[in-house]
Design an enzyme around this catalytic site. Structure first.
Site, mmCIF file in Angstrom:
data_model
loop_
_atom_site.group_PDB
_atom_site.id
_atom_site.type_symbol
_atom_site.label_atom_id
_atom_site.label_comp_id
_atom_site.label_asym_id
_atom_site.label_seq_id
_atom_site.Cartn_x
_atom_site.Cartn_y
_atom_site.Cartn_z
ATOM 1 N N MET A 38 -34.172 -47.002 59.051
ATOM 2 C CA MET A 38 -32.906 -46.289 59.188
ATOM 3 C C MET A 38 -32.015 -47.187 60.024
ATOM 4 S SD MET A 38 -34.649 -42.571 59.763
ATOM 5 C CE MET A 38 -36.215 -43.349 60.157
ATOM 6 N N MET B 281 -35.133 -37.679 51.452
ATOM 7 C CA MET B 281 -35.040 -37.055 52.782
ATOM 8 C C MET B 281 -34.743 -35.566 52.643
ATOM 9 S SD MET B 281 -35.571 -39.462 54.971
ATOM 10 C CE MET B 281 -35.219 -38.494 56.438
ATOM 11 N N MET C 131 -35.374 -46.910 63.743
ATOM 12 C CA MET C 131 -33.968 -46.490 63.908
ATOM 13 C C MET C 131 -33.251 -47.460 64.844
ATOM 14 S SD MET C 131 -34.453 -42.391 64.362
ATOM 15 C CE MET C 131 -35.744 -41.492 63.496
ATOM 16 N N HIS D 213 -46.473 -43.385 58.288
ATOM 17 C CA HIS D 213 -45.031 -43.489 58.067
ATOM 18 C C HIS D 213 -44.392 -43.960 59.379
ATOM 19 C CE1 HIS D 213 -41.214 -42.190 56.112
ATOM 20 N NE2 HIS D 213 -40.856 -41.871 57.343
ATOM 21 N N ASP E 100 -39.676 -36.564 52.977
ATOM 22 C CA ASP E 100 -39.686 -36.819 54.416
ATOM 23 C C ASP E 100 -38.722 -35.905 55.164
ATOM 24 O OD1 ASP E 100 -39.880 -37.954 56.934
ATOM 25 O OD2 ASP E 100 -38.755 -39.768 56.417
ATOM 26 N N GLY E 101 -39.282 -35.110 56.083
ATOM 27 C CA GLY E 101 -38.455 -34.337 57.000
ATOM 28 C C GLY E 101 -38.760 -32.853 56.971
ATOM 29 N N GLY E 102 -39.240 -32.355 58.098
ATOM 30 C CA GLY E 102 -39.431 -30.912 58.238
ATOM 31 C C GLY E 102 -40.577 -30.330 57.438
ATOM 32 N N HIS F 174 -40.026 -46.987 57.156
ATOM 33 C CA HIS F 174 -38.780 -46.319 56.765
ATOM 34 C C HIS F 174 -37.674 -46.855 57.663
ATOM 35 C CE1 HIS F 174 -36.452 -42.198 56.677
ATOM 36 N NE2 HIS F 174 -35.778 -43.173 56.101
ATOM 37 N N ASP G 184 -41.029 -44.887 61.385
ATOM 38 C CA ASP G 184 -39.583 -44.651 61.400
ATOM 39 C C ASP G 184 -38.865 -45.621 62.324
ATOM 40 O OD1 ASP G 184 -39.192 -42.362 59.665
ATOM 41 O OD2 ASP G 184 -40.355 -41.216 61.128
ATOM 42 N N GLY H 130 -32.722 -39.304 61.635
ATOM 43 C CA GLY H 130 -32.342 -39.529 63.031
ATOM 44 C C GLY H 130 -33.334 -38.950 64.022
ATOM 45 N N PHE H 131 -33.908 -37.814 63.669
ATOM 46 C CA PHE H 131 -34.779 -37.149 64.640
ATOM 47 C C PHE H 131 -35.933 -36.440 63.939
ATOM 48 C CE2 PHE H 131 -30.546 -37.470 66.335
ATOM 49 C CZ PHE H 131 -30.771 -38.012 67.592
ATOM 50 N N GLY H 132 -37.078 -36.404 64.616
ATOM 51 C CA GLY H 132 -38.185 -35.584 64.153
ATOM 52 C C GLY H 132 -37.924 -34.130 64.542
ATOM 53 N N GLY H 133 -38.716 -33.235 64.006
ATOM 54 C CA GLY H 133 -38.663 -31.844 64.447
ATOM 55 C C GLY H 133 -37.519 -31.011 63.899
ATOM 56 N N GLY I 292 -44.452 -35.399 60.717
ATOM 57 C CA GLY I 292 -44.486 -35.843 62.109
ATOM 58 C C GLY I 292 -44.935 -34.712 63.007
ATOM 59 N N SER J 227 -46.032 -39.184 60.482
ATOM 60 C CA SER J 227 -44.952 -40.006 61.027
ATOM 61 C C SER J 227 -45.237 -40.258 62.505
ATOM 62 C CB SER J 227 -43.605 -39.298 60.885
ATOM 63 O OG SER J 227 -42.669 -39.933 61.724
HETATM 64 C C1 DX5 Z 1 -36.399 -38.444 60.396
HETATM 65 C C2 DX5 Z 1 -37.610 -39.276 60.062
HETATM 66 C C3 DX5 Z 1 -38.797 -38.474 59.653
HETATM 67 C C4 DX5 Z 1 -39.327 -37.613 60.751
HETATM 68 C C5 DX5 Z 1 -40.358 -36.645 60.250
HETATM 69 O O1 DX5 Z 1 -35.328 -39.265 60.658
HETATM 70 O O2 DX5 Z 1 -37.306 -40.157 58.997
HETATM 71 O O3 DX5 Z 1 -39.810 -39.329 59.156
HETATM 72 O O4 DX5 Z 1 -39.920 -38.337 61.771
HETATM 73 O O5 DX5 Z 1 -40.695 -35.829 61.306
HETATM 74 P P1 DX5 Z 1 -40.845 -34.266 61.129
HETATM 75 O O6 DX5 Z 1 -42.046 -34.073 60.254
HETATM 76 O O7 DX5 Z 1 -41.044 -33.770 62.512
HETATM 77 O O8 DX5 Z 1 -39.584 -33.769 60.477
HETATM 78 ZN ZN ZN Z 2 -39.019 -41.158 58.030
#
Ligand code: DX5
Ligand code: ZN
Length: 228
Positions: A79, A149, A48, A44, A187-189, A77, A46, A154-157, A209, A19
């Site tokens: 959002m 998801m 937003m 990927h 997707d996510g974490g 993706h 993102d 909304g956020f990475g990490g 990501g 990502s």
């Molecule tokens: C969250 C995003 C994810 C995110 C993944 O809103 O859709 O794609 O960037 O990042 P990590 O791998 O850090 O969760």
């Molecule tokens: Zn995503």
């Protein structure tokens, strides 16, 4: 894109999608090149809008620039609150597949999925951790990509929500029982530690990501997440 999707459905394999959200944007070109060299299967992206989610990222202009550097498929993706108003722009920018959120629209999901396909891109639908599969079962035959998801968007990490794993299993079973061919993206974490659980549940594309871009060795991280 179709060749990646075909491969994922014809043999038990996993793709890793870094990502770009977690990349260093001051050297985006180098980051894209580095993950491609490290073996990323697709990217990927993102998007937003500060409305559907409380964060803002980038739009078609950046995706178009990424598409000029990329030799691998781009999965966008969205959002955003009004995906129908903008899907053309994201396909024109070079997205090979475009996913929008089920929760962003009250109705008309099937029509929008068809529109994305008619533009020549893969049609994807994303669902939040608390949206049950039963809400979207009637749409599954219209999808090229189901984006499950494992964090709230909304956020990475953020941390992987393990409670979503049974839904991935359920989606994978539904797909096999009804002989459907949508690809399941998680997707996510995702980390090298929980990737095997996501794969075993039925995840075919794993988004990562933080686990890729904030790690030392992109190739090592991608290989560990892919599991081979
Ligand atoms: C969250 C995003 C994810 C995110 C993944 O809103 O859709 O794609 O960037 O990042 P990590 O791998 O850090 O969760
Ligand atoms: Zn995503």
């Amino acid at each position: 894109m179709n060749s990646l999707f075909r491969r994922l459905n014809s043999e038990p394999s996993t793709a890793v999608a870094p990502s770009v959200l977690s990349a260093d944007f001051s050297k985006l070109g180098e980051e894209i090149e580095a993950v491609q060299k490290a073996g990323a299967d697709c990217l990927h992206l993102d998007v937003m809008d500060g409305r559907f989610v409380p964060n803002l990222t980038f739009g078609p202009m950046i995706i178009e620039a990424i598409s000029r550097l990329s030799r691998i498929p781009l999965i966008t993706h969205l959002m955003i609150q009004d995906p129908g108003a903008l899907v053309e722009r994201f396909v024109e920018a070079g997205s090979d597949a475009v996913s929008f959120h089920f929760e962003a629209l009250e109705g008309g999901h099937g029509e929008l999925l068809e529109r994305i396909r008619s533009l020549g891109a893969g049609a994807g639908l994303a669902i939040n951790p608390d949206t049950p599969l039963s809400d979207i079962e009637h749409l599954l035959d219209k999808l090229d990509l189901l984006l499950v998801m494992t964090v709230f968007p909304g956020f990475g990490g953020q941390s992987f929500i393990e409670g979503v794993l049974p839904k991935i299993v359920e989606a994978s079973r539904f797909k096999n029982e009804h002989k459907l061919d949508f690809v399941i993206e998680v997707d996510g974490g995702i980390t090298r530690d929980n990737a095997s659980a996501a794969r075993e549940a039925g995840g075919q594309i794993l988004v990562a990501g933080t686990a890729v871009f904030k790690g030392e060795d992109y190739q090592d991280s991608i290989t560990a997440i892919r599991g081979r």
